[in-house]
Design an enzyme around this catalytic site. Structure first.
Site, PDB file in Angstrom:
ATOM      1  N   THR A   1      33.699 -11.266   7.300  1.00 14.05           N
ATOM      2  CA  THR A   1      32.670 -12.286   7.132  1.00 14.05           C
ATOM      3  C   THR A   1      32.459 -13.151   8.367  1.00 14.05           C
ATOM      4  O   THR A   1      31.334 -13.559   8.662  1.00 14.05           O
ATOM      5  CB  THR A   1      33.080 -13.198   5.947  1.00 14.05           C
ATOM      6  OG1 THR A   1      33.256 -12.370   4.814  1.00 14.05           O
ATOM      7  CG2 THR A   1      32.045 -14.247   5.648  1.00 14.05           C
TER       8      THR A   1
ATOM      9  N   SER B   1      37.226  -5.326   5.614  1.00 10.54           N
ATOM     10  CA  SER B   1      38.669  -5.054   5.666  1.00 10.54           C
ATOM     11  C   SER B   1      39.147  -4.173   4.511  1.00 10.54           C
ATOM     12  O   SER B   1      40.237  -3.624   4.570  1.00 10.54           O
ATOM     13  CB  SER B   1      39.466  -6.348   5.748  1.00 10.54           C
ATOM     14  OG  SER B   1      39.555  -6.983   4.508  1.00 10.54           O
TER      15      SER B   1
ATOM     16  N   THR C   1      39.357 -11.176   5.302  1.00 11.26           N
ATOM     17  CA  THR C   1      40.532 -11.769   4.659  1.00 11.26           C
ATOM     18  C   THR C   1      41.164 -10.853   3.603  1.00 11.26           C
ATOM     19  O   THR C   1      42.344 -10.982   3.295  1.00 11.26           O
ATOM     20  CB  THR C   1      40.158 -13.101   3.969  1.00 11.26           C
ATOM     21  OG1 THR C   1      39.059 -12.860   3.074  1.00 11.26           O
ATOM     22  CG2 THR C   1      39.784 -14.157   4.976  1.00 11.26           C
TER      23      THR C   1
HETATM   24  N1  ASP Z   1      35.215  -8.516   2.211  1.00 13.01           N
HETATM   25  C1  ASP Z   1      35.482  -9.243   3.423  1.00 13.01           C
HETATM   26  C2  ASP Z   1      36.580  -8.519   4.173  1.00 13.01           C
HETATM   27  O1  ASP Z   1      37.721  -8.635   3.846  1.00 13.01           O
HETATM   28  C3  ASP Z   1      35.861 -10.645   3.128  1.00 13.01           C
HETATM   29  C4  ASP Z   1      36.191 -11.433   4.368  1.00 13.01           C
HETATM   30  O2  ASP Z   1      35.712 -11.160   5.439  1.00 13.01           O
HETATM   31  O3  ASP Z   1      36.959 -12.365   4.264  1.00 13.01           O
HETATM   32  O4  ASP Z   1      36.262  -7.818   5.116  1.00 13.01           O
END
Ligand code: ASP
Length: 344
Positions: A17, A62, A93
């Site tokens: 994100t 991720s 995350t």
């Molecule tokens: N779905 C996203 C990821 O983990 C959420 C984020 O970027 O925090 O890539």
């Protein structure tokens, strides 16, 4: 971006994100060209550091990050290890705790900071948490005393805290305070002052070189125990073709049902060469096999205690050991000791 002094930081953008802005035409969120990061966070140029950025192409949510990406990240850090003073990895995350744990096992005798960060709101939004996370992560990655890094660990920076990567878990899908390190204190706390908790930071032998190990065996599984679990399920998992290691997430301090069939299935899997690693499904605390009769028999059957390891560190450690050790004994021995500060 060439700075005024010699401190140099490499930003590695994997995806997530943090690296998103609104498309001026469609209004939807799209990934930025991370090499142009100072356009989006102009404050970075005020550091006066040499900050370079490289980006994965294509960038990855991720959830799609796997051991191949962990290896790629380790290769990038190895390639640029002498050139930069610190590394900041921008990562989604969702699986950040897994990647940070994996890297902590791969990068032995690390002398420079490898700090993971990201955000809940894209960097292109006014209320983003990404700007503060990125700026302070860079400041900590650059911090040195007498030429030595203040935090030469693989860590996660989020919401004013730097925690050890292999102790950290994603805790909230909503708040800016995304991560928690339930069994280990923060390495750094950022308030008006940035407080380095040097007594809990691991420092390597400055005379030993970095060793990078890049092999994983993904023939592992996690089985979360629940009331009413069936023999059919335990039997099917322990008979999965090629399965070399099974993590069982147990109740409380490492407890599971005492049904005779349950112990029989575990015993039979161990006799057939499998390794069973017991971690707690509680958020904090430790497995202590033998405290209750509900864990005593597992210990006697040869189940290994994961003590206070997180599930994220347990699964990456097991994959790493199965990929790098030469014998089952070596895997079992290393599971029980702290390799990168992951257990107390
Ligand atoms: N779905 C996203 C990821 O983990 C959420 C984020 O970027 O925090 O890539």
């Amino acid at each position: 971006m060439t700075g005024r002094n010699e401190t140099s930081i490499l930003l590695i953008y994997t995806g997530g994100t943090i690296g998103m802005v609104h498309d001026p035409v469609t209004g939807s969120l799209i990934p930025i060209d991370f090499k142009l990061i100072t356009t989006h966070v102009p404050e970075l140029s005020k550091f006066g550091y040499d900050i370079q950025a490289i980006s994965f192409d294509p960038v990855k949510d991720s959830s799609n990050i796997d051991p191949q990406v962990w290896i790629r990240l380790a290769e990038i850090i190895e390639e640029f290890y002498d050139r930069f003073d610190g590394f900041v990895v921008l990562h989604g995350t969702d699986t950040m705790a897994y990647t940070a744990s994996a890297l902590s096992f791969m990068l032995e005798n690390l002398r420079k900071p490898v700090i993971f960060t990201g955000s809940q709101l894209p960097i292109g939004l006014l209320r983003t948490d990404g700007r503060e996370n990125l700026i302070t992560a860079i400041e900590i990655a650059a911090a040195r005393d007498l030429g030595l890094s203040l935090v030469p660990e693989v860590s996660i920076y989020f919401d004013n805290k730097l925690t050890r990567g292999n102790r950290t878990r994603k805790y909230s899908a909503e708040h800016f305070d995304v991560f928690k390190s339930p069994n280990y204190p923060p390495l750094v706390e950022a308030g008006i002052h940035v407080k380095y908790n040097t007594h809990v930071i691991r420092y390597p032998d400055p005379d030993r070189d970095l060793i990078v190990r890049k092999s994983f065996d993904t023939n592992v599984a996690i089985l979360k125990i629940f009331p009413g679990i069936s023999r059919k399920l335990v039997n099917a998992i322990t008979h999965t073709e090629g399965l070399r290691g099974l993590i069982i997430e147990t109740f409380g301090s490492g407890n599971a049902p005492t049904y005779p069939w349950f112990i029989e299935e575990l015993k039979s899997y161990i006799e057939r060469g499998g390794i069973i690693f017991n971690v707690t499904q509680c958020h904090g605390g430790s497995v202590e096999m033998g405290v209750y009769e509900t864990s005593l028999e597992m210990r006697e059957a040869g189940v290994i205690s994961g003590k206070d390891i997180t599930s994220e560190a347990a699964v990456t450690k097991l994959m790493f050991l199965l990929g790098t050790c030469n014998s089952r004994e070596e895997v079992e021995k290393n599971l029980q000791r702290s390799m990168a500060g992951e257990i107390s």
